[in-house]
Design a protein around this motif. Structure first.
Motif, PDB file in Angstrom:
ATOM      1  N   ALA A  19      35.101  58.035  39.589  1.00  0.00           N
ATOM      2  CA  ALA A  19      34.772  58.513  38.242  1.00  0.00           C
ATOM      3  C   ALA A  19      35.352  57.586  37.174  1.00  0.00           C
ATOM      4  CB  ALA A  19      35.292  59.934  38.055  1.00  0.00           C
ATOM      5  N   VAL A  20      36.552  57.061  37.418  1.00  0.00           N
ATOM      6  CA  VAL A  20      37.177  56.141  36.464  1.00  0.00           C
ATOM      7  C   VAL A  20      36.372  54.848  36.377  1.00  0.00           C
ATOM      8  CG1 VAL A  20      39.223  54.728  36.021  1.00  0.00           C
ATOM      9  CG2 VAL A  20      39.484  57.113  36.700  1.00  0.00           C
ATOM     10  N   VAL A  30      41.769  51.431  23.366  1.00  0.00           N
ATOM     11  CA  VAL A  30      41.026  52.645  23.706  1.00  0.00           C
ATOM     12  C   VAL A  30      40.964  52.819  25.215  1.00  0.00           C
ATOM     13  CG1 VAL A  30      38.783  53.798  23.573  1.00  0.00           C
ATOM     14  CG2 VAL A  30      39.657  52.543  21.595  1.00  0.00           C
ATOM     15  N   GLN A  31      40.656  51.746  25.921  1.00  0.00           N
ATOM     16  CA  GLN A  31      40.612  51.816  27.380  1.00  0.00           C
ATOM     17  C   GLN A  31      41.996  52.112  27.957  1.00  0.00           C
ATOM     18  OE1 GLN A  31      38.857  48.302  29.044  1.00  0.00           O
ATOM     19  NE2 GLN A  31      36.970  48.445  27.837  1.00  0.00           N
ATOM     20  N   GLY A  32      43.019  51.453  27.413  1.00  0.00           N
ATOM     21  CA  GLY A  32      44.372  51.664  27.921  1.00  0.00           C
ATOM     22  C   GLY A  32      44.846  53.089  27.726  1.00  0.00           C
ATOM     23  N   THR A  33      44.518  53.679  26.580  1.00  0.00           N
ATOM     24  CA  THR A  33      44.908  55.068  26.324  1.00  0.00           C
ATOM     25  C   THR A  33      44.215  56.018  27.292  1.00  0.00           C
ATOM     26  OG1 THR A  33      45.242  54.562  23.980  1.00  0.00           O
ATOM     27  CG2 THR A  33      44.997  56.878  24.584  1.00  0.00           C
ATOM     28  N   TYR A  34      42.933  55.742  27.571  1.00  0.00           N
ATOM     29  CA  TYR A  34      42.195  56.565  28.531  1.00  0.00           C
ATOM     30  C   TYR A  34      42.828  56.486  29.920  1.00  0.00           C
ATOM     31  CZ  TYR A  34      38.635  57.439  32.096  1.00  0.00           C
ATOM     32  OH  TYR A  34      37.988  57.868  33.220  1.00  0.00           O
ATOM     33  N   LEU A  35      43.126  55.272  30.392  1.00  0.00           N
ATOM     34  CA  LEU A  35      43.724  55.113  31.721  1.00  0.00           C
ATOM     35  C   LEU A  35      45.111  55.736  31.787  1.00  0.00           C
ATOM     36  CD1 LEU A  35      42.603  51.469  32.519  1.00  0.00           C
ATOM     37  CD2 LEU A  35      41.809  53.567  33.619  1.00  0.00           C
ATOM     38  N   ARG A  36      45.838  55.654  30.709  1.00  0.00           N
ATOM     39  CA  ARG A  36      47.163  56.277  30.674  1.00  0.00           C
ATOM     40  C   ARG A  36      47.049  57.786  30.878  1.00  0.00           C
ATOM     41  NH1 ARG A  36      52.292  55.341  28.547  1.00  0.00           N
ATOM     42  NH2 ARG A  36      53.346  57.218  27.790  1.00  0.00           N
ATOM     43  N   SER A  37      46.064  58.406  30.210  1.00  0.00           N
ATOM     44  CA  SER A  37      45.883  59.857  30.348  1.00  0.00           C
ATOM     45  C   SER A  37      45.463  60.221  31.770  1.00  0.00           C
ATOM     46  CB  SER A  37      44.853  60.360  29.342  1.00  0.00           C
ATOM     47  OG  SER A  37      43.562  59.849  29.626  1.00  0.00           O
ATOM     48  N   VAL A  38      44.620  59.361  32.391  1.00  0.00           N
ATOM     49  CA  VAL A  38      44.204  59.614  33.772  1.00  0.00           C
ATOM     50  C   VAL A  38      45.402  59.568  34.708  1.00  0.00           C
ATOM     51  CG1 VAL A  38      42.896  58.687  35.714  1.00  0.00           C
ATOM     52  CG2 VAL A  38      41.840  58.816  33.459  1.00  0.00           C
ATOM     53  N   LEU A  39      46.231  58.542  34.571  1.00  0.00           N
ATOM     54  CA  LEU A  39      47.388  58.398  35.459  1.00  0.00           C
ATOM     55  C   LEU A  39      48.389  59.522  35.252  1.00  0.00           C
ATOM     56  CD1 LEU A  39      48.965  56.835  37.553  1.00  0.00           C
ATOM     57  CD2 LEU A  39      49.904  55.409  35.714  1.00  0.00           C
ATOM     58  N   ILE A  40      48.632  59.892  33.999  1.00  0.00           N
ATOM     59  CA  ILE A  40      49.589  60.973  33.733  1.00  0.00           C
ATOM     60  C   ILE A  40      49.082  62.280  34.321  1.00  0.00           C
ATOM     61  CG2 ILE A  40      50.583  62.400  31.901  1.00  0.00           C
ATOM     62  CD1 ILE A  40      50.846  59.898  30.200  1.00  0.00           C
ATOM     63  N   GLY A  41      47.784  62.574  34.166  1.00  0.00           N
ATOM     64  CA  GLY A  41      47.235  63.796  34.738  1.00  0.00           C
ATOM     65  C   GLY A  41      47.333  63.801  36.252  1.00  0.00           C
ATOM     66  N   HIS A  42      47.015  62.667  36.883  1.00  0.00           N
ATOM     67  CA  HIS A  42      47.121  62.564  38.341  1.00  0.00           C
ATOM     68  C   HIS A  42      48.567  62.730  38.788  1.00  0.00           C
ATOM     69  CE1 HIS A  42      45.696  61.079  42.292  1.00  0.00           C
ATOM     70  NE2 HIS A  42      46.909  60.559  42.381  1.00  0.00           N
ATOM     71  N   MET A  43      49.475  62.114  38.057  1.00  0.00           N
ATOM     72  CA  MET A  43      50.890  62.152  38.426  1.00  0.00           C
ATOM     73  C   MET A  43      51.471  63.562  38.269  1.00  0.00           C
ATOM     74  SD  MET A  43      53.784  59.440  37.188  1.00  0.00           S
ATOM     75  CE  MET A  43      53.471  59.765  35.443  1.00  0.00           C
ATOM     76  N   ALA A  69      45.459  50.994  42.171  1.00  0.00           N
ATOM     77  CA  ALA A  69      44.001  50.966  42.212  1.00  0.00           C
ATOM     78  C   ALA A  69      43.418  51.024  40.805  1.00  0.00           C
ATOM     79  CB  ALA A  69      43.482  52.132  43.053  1.00  0.00           C
ATOM     80  N   LEU A  70      44.014  51.813  39.919  1.00  0.00           N
ATOM     81  CA  LEU A  70      43.573  51.864  38.528  1.00  0.00           C
ATOM     82  C   LEU A  70      43.746  50.512  37.859  1.00  0.00           C
ATOM     83  CD1 LEU A  70      44.947  55.272  37.148  1.00  0.00           C
ATOM     84  CD2 LEU A  70      42.603  54.729  37.802  1.00  0.00           C
ATOM     85  N   GLN A  71      44.863  49.853  38.131  1.00  0.00           N
ATOM     86  CA  GLN A  71      45.113  48.546  37.529  1.00  0.00           C
ATOM     87  C   GLN A  71      44.083  47.526  37.996  1.00  0.00           C
ATOM     88  OE1 GLN A  71      49.141  47.736  38.716  1.00  0.00           O
ATOM     89  NE2 GLN A  71      50.002  49.398  37.467  1.00  0.00           N
ATOM     90  N   ARG A  72      43.748  47.552  39.279  1.00  0.00           N
ATOM     91  CA  ARG A  72      42.751  46.606  39.801  1.00  0.00           C
ATOM     92  C   ARG A  72      41.375  46.849  39.177  1.00  0.00           C
ATOM     93  NH1 ARG A  72      43.779  42.068  42.488  1.00  0.00           N
ATOM     94  NH2 ARG A  72      41.762  42.325  43.551  1.00  0.00           N
ATOM     95  N   VAL A  73      41.007  48.110  39.067  1.00  0.00           N
ATOM     96  CA  VAL A  73      39.706  48.435  38.464  1.00  0.00           C
ATOM     97  C   VAL A  73      39.656  47.951  37.023  1.00  0.00           C
ATOM     98  CG1 VAL A  73      38.253  50.345  37.686  1.00  0.00           C
ATOM     99  CG2 VAL A  73      39.244  50.400  39.971  1.00  0.00           C
ATOM    100  N   TRP A  74      40.734  48.173  36.264  1.00  0.00           N
ATOM    101  CA  TRP A  74      40.769  47.752  34.859  1.00  0.00           C
ATOM    102  C   TRP A  74      40.706  46.231  34.749  1.00  0.00           C
ATOM    103  CZ3 TRP A  74      45.258  48.331  30.832  1.00  0.00           C
ATOM    104  CH2 TRP A  74      44.722  48.280  29.535  1.00  0.00           C
ATOM    105  N   TRP A  75      41.426  45.546  35.635  1.00  0.00           N
ATOM    106  CA  TRP A  75      41.426  44.078  35.606  1.00  0.00           C
ATOM    107  C   TRP A  75      40.013  43.537  35.839  1.00  0.00           C
ATOM    108  CZ3 TRP A  75      40.550  40.639  39.794  1.00  0.00           C
ATOM    109  CH2 TRP A  75      40.765  39.283  39.484  1.00  0.00           C
ATOM    110  N   LYS A  76      39.289  44.131  36.797  1.00  0.00           N
ATOM    111  CA  LYS A  76      37.934  43.674  37.084  1.00  0.00           C
ATOM    112  C   LYS A  76      36.999  43.919  35.898  1.00  0.00           C
ATOM    113  CE  LYS A  76      38.152  44.238  42.110  1.00  0.00           C
ATOM    114  NZ  LYS A  76      37.588  44.957  43.289  1.00  0.00           N
TER     115      LYS A  76
END
Length: 491
Positions: A396-397, A411-424, A442-449
């Motif tokens: 989904a990410v 904007v992207q970084g804030t979104y990923l931060r919220s995803v990781l915090i919710g998962h954690m 895995a989130l970091q790799r997806v964002w890098w790509k």
């Protein structure tokens, strides 16, 4: 207590009625809470109406606690109270999609006071009509799609107000091992109870079971009978019948529902808990006291439940009798999702002595449960993030990041931060840190790509990427105590 006329708070006292189905006392180790989705109105005297309503609900709770086998005859005036409807409106999810009427939370609130007064008058006169539920589908982690319902705003308001009144009664009846959709009884409390039960009781066999299509096969007739064990106010019963028979709208066509309750409505969680309280909980409580030969534990979260047995014969006998009981009430165990496995303190040793592999695992509330050991060699229940949940969220990410590929990096970084915090916050339990770290990576790799594809050169260095990660990704940490620590304190 004449229908249609508001009575004094003394009218909440239930009338005498012979009832053979007595709500079993909750287990001493479990606390009480309110049904999920209901805000207990604070006793702050903002208005005379608010104070009166809150006091009345508290008296309902007290009477329900003292007199578990009696019926309440006058409750409806608490539902059409404008103050209660207003509180229900503000408790709704504001970003929820519109129902068949196409009206959103914000649109309804533009003329809120007038709308609420009109709705209250319709309820009082019996002119309220439930609208069909708009059907939608959401993807499931294990594949396929789950049907959900999108009720109209007014239906959600009335359902919310109704549940707040009914939970004052039923929260006194529900048993201690029931956790689903009850405030103060979260998934993690349920998981803690399961882990402590397996580690501290003589559990050698685990029954991992699932009810086939529970929300689609729930019997309206039986549900109304169960409600009438406690509710003698015919106006409330008629109100519930209206929601059950309102039907659904799918692809522009109205479909009548003869059975089941649509997932997504504010009333559905309470109705499902009432149904399973009488069909499952009370019967399990009796079976454990009268039929089980050894230790037996049970936890239930909505229609998902796990049981532990000391003896395999107990587990096999229980399953056979449960199938017969479910058949009486229109339910059935899912043949592919119901398993009896050897699991517990002695499972690994017993299987090793027989030349068998390690004990099997089972999934519950997003975690895979595994027989493990502590550093000191003592048995423990390891909980790892369920692989399907892990992959589903990551997929989904990926979709969301590709859709927002050219948005600013903050904007992207804030979104990923919220995803990781919710998962954690959900999955960071003791001994599951590596799985959460793997999800972070895995989130970091997806964002890098995704960022590398924004440029034809694709020359995003990891030195720069690490600076972005340090800015937007919080460090992974454990967010929950060990099950025995929290469960011991709470109980």
């Amino acid at each position: 207590m004449m229908n249609g006329h508001r009575k004094s708070d003394s009218s909440i006292v239930p009338g005498k009625w012979p009832n053979n189905v007595r709500g079993g006392t909750a287990e001493a180790t479990e606390g009480r809470g309110l049904t999920k989705g209901n805000t207990l109105r604070q006793n702050v005297p903002r208005t005379q109406s608010r104070t009166s309503t809150s006091s009345a609900l508290e008296r309902i709770r007290q009477v329900g606690r003292r007199k578990k086998g009696e019926r309440f005859t006058a409750l409806f005036h608490h539902i059409y109270d404008v103050e209660g409807l207003r509180a229900a409106y503000y408790a709704l999810k504001r970003s929820a999609a519109a129902g068949v009427d196409g009206q959103t939370w914000q649109q309804y609130g533009e003329e809120l006071e007038g709308n609420l007064r009109e709705l209250s008058e319709q309820l009082r006169r019996g002119a309220y009509r439930a609208k069909p539920v708009q059907r939608a589908y959401i993807p499931k982690a294990e594949g396929g799609k789950r049907p959900i319902g999108l009720p109209a705003v007014e239906d959600k308001i009335v359902q919310r107000a109704t549940v707040e009144v009914l939970n004052a009664i039923y929260e006194q009846d529900f048993l201690g091992f029931s956790y689903g959709f009850r405030p103060g009884r979260s998934q993690h409390r349920c998981l803690d109870a399961l882990s402590v039960g397996i580690m501290r009781r003589k559990v050698s066999w685990v029954l991992d079971a699932d009810i086939r299509g529970f929300f689609d096969t729930l019997s309206h007739e039986w549900l109304v009978k169960f409600i009438e064990h406690r509710i003698a106010d015919r106006r409330i019963v008629r109100l519930i019948r209206k929601w059950l028979s309102a039907g659904v709208v799918e692809e522009g066509k109205w479909i009548r529902k003869e059975e089941g309750t649509v997932q997504g409505g504010n009333i559905s969680p309470l109705l499902s808990n009432i149904y399973l309280h009488y069909v499952f909980d009370l019967w399990v409580h009796w079976w454990r006291r009268k039929r089980a030969q050894g230790d037996m534990i049970v936890v239930r979260f909505a229609d998902d439940w796990v049981m532990g047995f000391q003896y395999k014969s107990d587990a096999q006998g229980f399953v056979q009798e449960l199938k017969e009981r479910f058949a009486r009430f229109g339910l059935a165990l899912h043949p592919d999702k119901t398993r009896l496995i050897e699991f517990g303190r002695f499972a690994a040793q017993s299987r090793k002595a027989r030349g068998q592999r390690k004990p099997q695992t089972f999934n519950f509330l997003g975690f895979t449960h595994i027989c493990g050991e502590t550093r000191k060699g003592k048995f423990t229940v390891l909980r790892k993030t369920r692989r399907e949940k892990w992959l589903s969220k990551l997929k989904a990410v990926k979709v969301e990041l590709r859709r927002c590929m050219h948005l600013p990096i903050p904007v992207q970084g804030t979104y990923l931060r919220s995803v990781l915090i919710g998962h954690m916050r959900y999955y960071s339990v003791p001994r599951n840190l590596q799985s959460v770290k793997a999800f972070q990576y895995a989130l970091q790799r997806v964002w890098w790509k995704v960022l590398a594809r924004r440029s034809q050169k694709g020359n995003l260095t990891w030195e720069r990427m690490n600076r972005l990660i340090a800015t937007y990704f919080p460090p992974v940490r454990i967010c929950h105590p060990y099950p025995l620590e929290r469960f011991g304190v709470l109980t």
